[in-house]
Enzyme design. Structure first.
Site, PDB file in Angstrom:
ATOM      1  N   ILE A  24      -0.607  -7.501   6.687  1.00 34.32           N
ATOM      2  CA  ILE A  24       0.521  -8.005   5.618  1.00 34.32           C
ATOM      3  C   ILE A  24       2.243  -7.353   6.358  1.00 34.32           C
ATOM      4  O   ILE A  24       2.117  -6.529   7.067  1.00 34.32           O
ATOM      5  CB  ILE A  24      -0.212  -6.848   4.578  1.00 34.32           C
ATOM      6  CG1 ILE A  24      -1.390  -7.513   3.801  1.00 34.32           C
ATOM      7  CG2 ILE A  24       0.548  -7.306   3.595  1.00 34.32           C
ATOM      8  CD1 ILE A  24      -1.224  -8.795   4.116  1.00 34.32           C
ATOM      9  N   SER A  63      -8.913  -2.054   4.053  1.00 29.72           N
ATOM     10  CA  SER A  63      -8.002  -3.027   4.540  1.00 29.72           C
ATOM     11  C   SER A  63      -9.608  -3.670   5.107  1.00 29.72           C
ATOM     12  O   SER A  63     -10.745  -3.503   4.740  1.00 29.72           O
ATOM     13  CB  SER A  63      -7.776  -2.185   5.345  1.00 29.72           C
ATOM     14  OG  SER A  63      -8.080  -3.199   7.175  1.00 29.72           O
ATOM     15  N   TYR A 112      -8.861   3.944  11.125  1.00 36.11           N
ATOM     16  CA  TYR A 112      -8.722   4.088   9.598  1.00 36.11           C
ATOM     17  C   TYR A 112      -9.705   3.260   9.627  1.00 36.11           C
ATOM     18  O   TYR A 112     -10.249   3.089   7.675  1.00 36.11           O
ATOM     19  CB  TYR A 112      -7.451   2.879  10.645  1.00 36.11           C
ATOM     20  CG  TYR A 112      -6.852   2.059   9.036  1.00 36.11           C
ATOM     21  CD1 TYR A 112      -5.803   2.961   8.427  1.00 36.11           C
ATOM     22  CD2 TYR A 112      -7.396   0.550   8.610  1.00 36.11           C
ATOM     23  CE1 TYR A 112      -5.151   1.747   7.631  1.00 36.11           C
ATOM     24  CE2 TYR A 112      -6.780  -0.418   7.769  1.00 36.11           C
ATOM     25  CZ  TYR A 112      -5.418   0.688   7.955  1.00 36.11           C
ATOM     26  OH  TYR A 112      -4.594   0.088   6.643  1.00 36.11           O
ATOM     27  N   ALA A 113     -10.823   2.269  10.118  1.00 41.44           N
ATOM     28  CA  ALA A 113     -11.545   1.778   9.735  1.00 41.44           C
ATOM     29  C   ALA A 113     -12.919   2.741   9.378  1.00 41.44           C
ATOM     30  O   ALA A 113     -13.583   1.779   8.487  1.00 41.44           O
ATOM     31  CB  ALA A 113     -12.261   0.629  11.406  1.00 41.44           C
TER      32      ALA A 113
HETATM   33  N1  LIG Z   1      -0.131  -3.825   6.031  1.00 39.30           N
HETATM   34  C1  LIG Z   1      -0.849  -4.147   5.879  1.00 39.30           C
HETATM   35  O1  LIG Z   1      -0.897  -5.148   6.815  1.00 39.30           O
HETATM   36  C2  LIG Z   1      -1.767  -2.921   5.695  1.00 39.30           C
HETATM   37  C3  LIG Z   1      -2.992  -4.005   6.171  1.00 39.30           C
HETATM   38  C4  LIG Z   1      -4.132  -3.319   5.223  1.00 39.30           C
HETATM   39  C5  LIG Z   1      -4.348  -2.009   4.104  1.00 39.30           C
HETATM   40  N2  LIG Z   1      -2.918  -2.311   4.391  1.00 39.30           N
HETATM   41  C6  LIG Z   1      -3.135  -0.617   3.315  1.00 39.30           C
HETATM   42  O2  LIG Z   1      -2.423  -1.125   2.121  1.00 39.30           O
HETATM   43  C7  LIG Z   1      -1.811   0.113   1.709  1.00 39.30           C
HETATM   44  C8  LIG Z   1      -0.005   0.211   1.864  1.00 39.30           C
HETATM   45  O3  LIG Z   1       0.267  -0.369   3.128  1.00 39.30           O
HETATM   46  P1  LIG Z   1       1.750  -0.266   2.850  1.00 39.30           P
HETATM   47  O4  LIG Z   1       1.944  -1.193   4.669  1.00 39.30           O
HETATM   48  O5  LIG Z   1       2.426  -0.842   2.316  1.00 39.30           O
HETATM   49  O6  LIG Z   1       2.235   0.352   4.656  1.00 39.30           O
HETATM   50  P2  LIG Z   1       4.034   1.510   4.023  1.00 39.30           P
HETATM   51  O7  LIG Z   1       3.682   1.947   4.971  1.00 39.30           O
HETATM   52  O8  LIG Z   1       4.606   0.366   4.087  1.00 39.30           O
HETATM   53  O9  LIG Z   1       3.524   2.178   2.429  1.00 39.30           O
HETATM   54  C9  LIG Z   1       2.568   3.594   2.366  1.00 39.30           C
HETATM   55  C10 LIG Z   1       3.153   4.644   1.515  1.00 39.30           C
HETATM   56  O10 LIG Z   1       2.349   5.283   1.627  1.00 39.30           O
HETATM   57  C11 LIG Z   1       3.506   7.070   1.267  1.00 39.30           C
HETATM   58  N3  LIG Z   1       2.319   7.782   2.002  1.00 39.30           N
HETATM   59  C12 LIG Z   1       1.810   8.505   2.755  1.00 39.30           C
HETATM   60  N4  LIG Z   1       1.241   9.588   2.671  1.00 39.30           N
HETATM   61  C13 LIG Z   1       1.019   9.366   1.930  1.00 39.30           C
HETATM   62  C14 LIG Z   1       0.327  10.999   0.761  1.00 39.30           C
HETATM   63  N5  LIG Z   1       0.036  12.089   1.633  1.00 39.30           N
HETATM   64  N6  LIG Z   1       0.734  11.114  -0.429  1.00 39.30           N
HETATM   65  C15 LIG Z   1       1.060  10.569  -0.649  1.00 39.30           C
HETATM   66  N7  LIG Z   1       1.946   8.802  -0.704  1.00 39.30           N
HETATM   67  C16 LIG Z   1       1.571   8.814   0.936  1.00 39.30           C
HETATM   68  C17 LIG Z   1       4.976   6.027   2.021  1.00 39.30           C
HETATM   69  O11 LIG Z   1       5.631   7.117   2.047  1.00 39.30           O
HETATM   70  C18 LIG Z   1       4.742   5.257   1.739  1.00 39.30           C
HETATM   71  O12 LIG Z   1       5.630   4.685   1.125  1.00 39.30           O
HETATM   72  C19 LIG Z   1      -2.135   0.739   2.777  1.00 39.30           C
HETATM   73  O13 LIG Z   1      -3.264   1.973   1.849  1.00 39.30           O
HETATM   74  C20 LIG Z   1      -3.230   0.857   3.800  1.00 39.30           C
HETATM   75  O14 LIG Z   1      -3.658   1.463   4.250  1.00 39.30           O
HETATM   76  C21 LIG Z   1      -2.183  -2.502   4.885  1.00 39.30           C
END
Ligand SMILES: NC(=O)c1ccc[n+]([C@@H]2O[C@H](COP(=O)([O-])OP(=O)(O)OC[C@H]3O[C@@H](n4cnc5c(N)ncnc54)[C@H](O)[C@@H]3O)[C@@H](O)[C@H]2O)c1
Length: 246
Positions: free
Chosen positions: A188, A142, A155-156
């Site tokens: 995102i 991230s 998170y950071a």
């Molecule tokens: N959305 C953003 O703005 C953003 C920004 C930077 C980084 N990210 C990173 O992108 C990745 C996906 O994020 P997203 O926005 O799609 O989130 P989201 O919450 O929509 O999806 C995350 C998925 O991970 C699954 N999950 C959670 N805990 C789990 C575990 N212990 N084992 C297996 N699966 C698990 C959830 O069930 C879900 O389907 C993450 O690593 C997040 O930190 C997202």
């Protein structure tokens, strides 16, 4: 024909959001994709939808914080498809609070799910890739892990740790034809950010030079690049953020 025909990919947390888009983009390039998530309902739904679009998809439940669950998933993939070419460590959560208010539980949950998970999942997979003498590992970090962010010390720290893990795995496995890179998304549009509410979303969006939130597919396209046949980029962190470097 896509660039990933006959490649086997595991995407953790691919039941929805960014992980699901990554799975879809890899399928479009011809890969066979393992939809893996802690949420079994999401797996069933996503697996059915992507299969109906003609993709070679395998749904496997896996909690990335539990070693036994990870080992079981990797065994299932190997007994079904015989190899793993691409691993995307994508599963992640947020438990936001300002530093002084953050509980140890909030800290630990995010470190376990967003950082220790990548250590645990990469171990059995890199073993398989080492025998194959080829592989692509892509960690979803991230921009928060690069620049920090208010209310996200857990998170950071986890995402910065994930970047350190990326660079070290890249060094240790370069000689075996395995690359390890990170994609660092900015802001995102997924359930994770929708939970922040309209006001915060529009405040952050105003600051994005490209004037919009990113889409899950914006991230998926960067992952496809790192998953591809080009093998001379490793240990890299690519920010995909619409120009917002804070
Ligand atoms: N959305 C953003 O703005 C953003 C920004 C930077 C980084 N990210 C990173 O992108 C990745 C996906 O994020 P997203 O926005 O799609 O989130 P989201 O919450 O929509 O999806 C995350 C998925 O991970 C699954 N999950 C959670 N805990 C789990 C575990 N212990 N084992 C297996 N699966 C698990 C959830 O069930 C879900 O389907 C993450 O690593 C997040 O930190 C997202």
């Amino acid at each position: 024909m896509g660039s990933l025909v006959d490649k086997v990919a595991i995407v953790t947390g691919s039941g929805r959001g960014i992980g699901r888009s990554i799975a879809e983009a890899l399928l479009n390039e011809g890969a066979q994709v393992v939809i893996s998530d802690i949420n079994e309902e999401l797996i069933t739904q996503t697996t059915a939808e992507l299969t109906s679009k003609g993709g070679k998809v395998l749904g496997v439940a896996c909690n990335v914080t539990v070693s036994e669950s990870i080992d079981k998933m990797v065994e299932t993939v190997i007994s079904t498809w015989g190899r793993v070419d691409i691993l995307v460590n994508n599963a992640g959560i947020t438990r936001d609070a300002l530093f002084m208010r953050m509980s140890e539980e909030q800290w630990q949950a995010v470190i376990d799910t967003n950082l220790t998970s990548a250590f645990k999942v990469t171990k059995p997979v890199v073993k398989v890739m080492s025998k194959q003498r080829s592989g692509r590992i892509i960690n979803i970090a991230s921009t928060t892990g690069v620049h920090g962010n208010f209310g996200q010390v857990n998170y950071a720290a986890a995402k910065a740790g994930l970047i350190g893990l990326t660079k070290t795995v890249a060094l240790e496995y370069a000689s075996r034809g395995i690359t390890c890179n990170a994609v660092a998304p900015g802001f995102i549009d997924t359930a994770m950010t929708q939970a922040l509410g309209e006001e915060i979303i529009s405040k952050v969006t105003e600051k994005i030079p490209m004037g919009r939130m990113g889409t899950p597919d914006d991230i998926a396209q960067a992952v496809v690049f790192f998953a591809g046949p080009g093998a001379y980029v490793t240990g890299q962190v690519l920010e995909v953020n619409g120009g917002l470097y804070t």
